[in-house]
Design an enzyme around this catalytic site. Structure first.
Site, PDB file in Angstrom:
ATOM      1  CB  THR A 187      -2.993   3.922   1.019  1.00  0.00           C
ATOM      2  OG1 THR A 187      -2.948   4.782  -0.115  1.00  0.00           O
ATOM      3  CG2 THR A 187      -4.259   3.100   0.982  1.00  0.00           C
ATOM      4  CG  HIS A 214       0.685   6.855  -6.777  1.00  0.00           C
ATOM      5  ND1 HIS A 214       1.456   7.987  -6.895  1.00  0.00           N
ATOM      6  CD2 HIS A 214       1.094   6.257  -5.630  1.00  0.00           C
ATOM      7  CE1 HIS A 214       2.306   8.060  -5.888  1.00  0.00           C
ATOM      8  NE2 HIS A 214       2.108   7.011  -5.107  1.00  0.00           N
ATOM      9  CG  LEU A 229      -1.933  -1.093   1.396  1.00  0.00           C
ATOM     10  CD1 LEU A 229      -2.669  -0.936   2.732  1.00  0.00           C
ATOM     11  CD2 LEU A 229      -2.928  -1.074   0.250  1.00  0.00           C
ATOM     12  CG  ASP A 230       0.242   4.448  -2.790  1.00  0.00           C
ATOM     13  OD1 ASP A 230       1.022   3.653  -3.333  1.00  0.00           O
ATOM     14  OD2 ASP A 230      -0.665   5.048  -3.383  1.00  0.00           O
ATOM     15  CG  MET A 231       4.267   6.540   3.941  1.00  0.00           C
ATOM     16  SD  MET A 231       5.662   7.665   3.983  1.00  0.00           S
ATOM     17  CE  MET A 231       4.876   9.174   3.411  1.00  0.00           C
TER      18      MET A 231
END
Length: 574
Positions: free
Chosen positions: A428, A518, A424-426
């Protein structure tokens, strides 16, 4: 023309713009890679935006319509608030690249180096490169090349027609010979039979030889014509190689001549200067990339231009902000009037040098903040965790805390055993699966590759969403000059598909059918997607207050050992 002529003069009377301000001045420059514009920058940006709309601002000449129209097509502008030496704030303003073929104008800071002089080194060599490009274009589109290509196609078609006609003759002759041979067998008549059989064999051999001769004659003509075409194409290849070498040499010259100061110049009065190549080499060596080279356009962004102007004028930077003006590029997501951080590929190495000697606020993206990691499920094979916003999935370059580092320490898993199956993105939050051993890792990875893992995200958007449900399909690729930013690219991008359904006025459920970086953020923000950014998205949105409102709320997969279908959900924290 000497090297000294390459570097512009700086006149504080025309470049410094006053600000009406009664408050205290900042004692630290904001971090250019992560910031919200402060009140000083907001005042300065307001004046510049007024100019760009055709209005008036104190100390500025009105912008001409040509300038404003080109800026309206999309351009990054920037302001740098400085101390005028008497503890009064003023600001410098600039733009990236060129407008109307010029890199400056009345009131705007100039480029670090004036390489656009008509008779200068750059324009002279650029003209030579343009001449080579024109020769390439002329050869590629020449009547002779088109004629030869058409002739080759015609000759191939003629060859194929003659070969096909001869094969038809051979087939008919073979049927006739077969019938004659059968007649000889049926009549059992030996008188003259041997002579006839020999004649039939000779006829067959002649026709096969004639087929080879037909092919050879036509192939010779085709080969001769292809060689004339190849001679033209070889010249094109040689010219392209020459053009690349000329471009590389000119780029090298630019980077050698682009000399940047840093903040230590303000402390001891001694100019500390390095060229772009030196800065990138030292930055690369420090960060494990000794062969790091500056990309094209390095030094043309607003940040280095503004800082260079401040140092040349002997003024201390206080705060800075860069904002987009005009239409968004089709492939990118830019919002007019919205501030954006400095890019990583070009600006990060440069600013690591230019900001030396200046007190700068720390970059929150590089801080080692600690976050609690909730364990939702755990057995001998896997863990399902609820990653908080702000925690990395895997360790970054600066050793910042991550899901991987926390789980390795918690479970005592060695570094050579892979455990992170997906990320997961940082910014998110939400559910992630962590493997405890290699067998579980590969089993789960196979499920992801076969699209057997199903994830549902929930997002809060900046505005009400008026469509009920649908699918967004926009191919994505990284922006090499500003990673991790992604751009839409229908030619080179990878397929990215997201299903969505509105579950509230401004709240949606999102189901990614592919797993691009993203993906959900771009598909929500892009004008060809939902055209409605996720709230708190600093890269693609306009409302930066608080966290990114994107949460991985549900995940379904098969247990790597038992095969049982498992579904986990977690509460949405916004």
């Amino acid at each position: 023309m000497t090297d000294q002529d390459l570097y512009p003069s700086y006149d504080s009377a025309t470049l410094l713009h006053p600000l009406s301000w009664q408050g205290a001045l900042p004692d630290h420059l904001n971090c250019p890679f992560y910031y919200e514009p402060d009140a000083l920058c907001s005042l300065a940006m307001k004046e510049v935006m007024t100019l760009l709309r055709g209005g008036h601002a104190d100390g500025w000449e009105p912008l001409d319509e040509t300038f404003r129209q080109e800026a309206g097509q999309g351009k990054m502008f920037g302001v740098l608030v400085v101390d005028d030496g008497r503890h009064h704030p003023c600001y410098l303003a600039g733009f990236s690249g060129q407008i109307g073929g010029q890199s400056d104008g009345p009131g705007w800071v100039p480029a670090v180096m004036d390489y656009l002089q008509p008779d200068g080194y750059f324009k002279t060599h650029e003209a030579e490169i343009v001449a080579v490009s024109r020769r390439i274009k002329a050869l590629a589109g020449s009547e002779e090349r088109q004629r030869l290509a058409a002739e080759i196609d015609r000759l191939r078609q003629e060859r194929d027609r003659h070969v096909a006609a001869h094969r038809a003759t051979m087939s008919a002759s073979k049927q006739r010979r077969d019938a004659m041979r059968q007649s000889l067998e049926d009549s059992r008549h030996e008188c003259g039979g041997d002579w006839l059989r020999a004649r039939l064999i000779r006829e067959s051999q002649f026709q096969k030889a004639e087929l080879r001769r037909i092919k050879a004659r036509w192939n010779t003509r085709i080969t001769e014509t292809e060689e004339r075409l190849r001679a033209i194409d070889r010249e094109i290849v040689q010219l392209k190689a020459k053009r690349k070498q000329m471009s590389d040499e000119l780029q090298l010259w630019l980077h050698e001549k682009t000399i940047l100061l840093n903040g230590n110049s303000l402390n001891d009065g001694t100019a500390q200067a390095k060229n772009v190549l030196e800065i990138f080499r030292e930055y690369g060596e420090e960060h494990g990339h000794p062969d790091l080279l500056p990309p094209s356009g390095t030094g043309e962004c607003c940040e280095p231009r503004l800082l260079q102007a401040a140092y040349r004028l002997g003024l201390r930077p206080l705060s800075m902000a860069m904002f987009w003006w005009g239409a968004s590029p089709k492939e990118e997501i830019r919002h007019e009037g919205q501030c954006y951080p400095a890019c990583n590929a070009k600006c990060k190495p440069l600013l690591s040098w230019m900001l030396q000697g200046i007190p700068v606020m720390p970059n929150p993206l590089e801080s080692d903040d600690r976050h609690p990691l909730e364990i939702v499920f755990e057995d001998a094979d896997i863990s399902v965790v609820n990653k908080p916003s702000g925690m990395l999935s895997v360790p970054g370059k600066n050793g910042r805390e991550s899901v991987e580092s926390v789980m390795r320490q918690r479970l005592g898993i060695p570094d050579d055993c892979p455990i992170i199956v997906h990320r997961l993105d940082m910014d998110t939050s939400g559910l992630m699966i962590v493997a405890h051993h290699e067998r579980a890792y590969h089993h789960l990875q196979d499920q992801f590759l076969r699209h057997e893992v199903h994830k549902r995200y929930e997002a809060l958007l900046e505005r009400p969403l008026h469509t009920e449900k649908g699918t967004v399909s926009l191919p994505l690729r990284p922006d090499p000059d500003d990673r991790p930013r992604q751009v839409v690219d229908y030619t080179h991008g990878k397929e990215a598909v997201t299903r969505y359904e509105r579950i509230g006025t401004d709240r949606v459920s999102l189901w990614p059918e592919t797993g691009r970086t993203h993906q959900l953020r771009v598909h929500c923000a892009h004008r060809e997607g939902l055209d409605n950014p996720i709230k708190g998205d600093r890269l693609y949105g306009t409302q930066h207050e608080g966290r990114l409102c994107l949460h991985a709320a549900e995940i379904t997969f098969r247990h790597p050992t038992t095969g049982e279908k498992l579904t986990f959900t977690t509460a949405v924290p916004f």
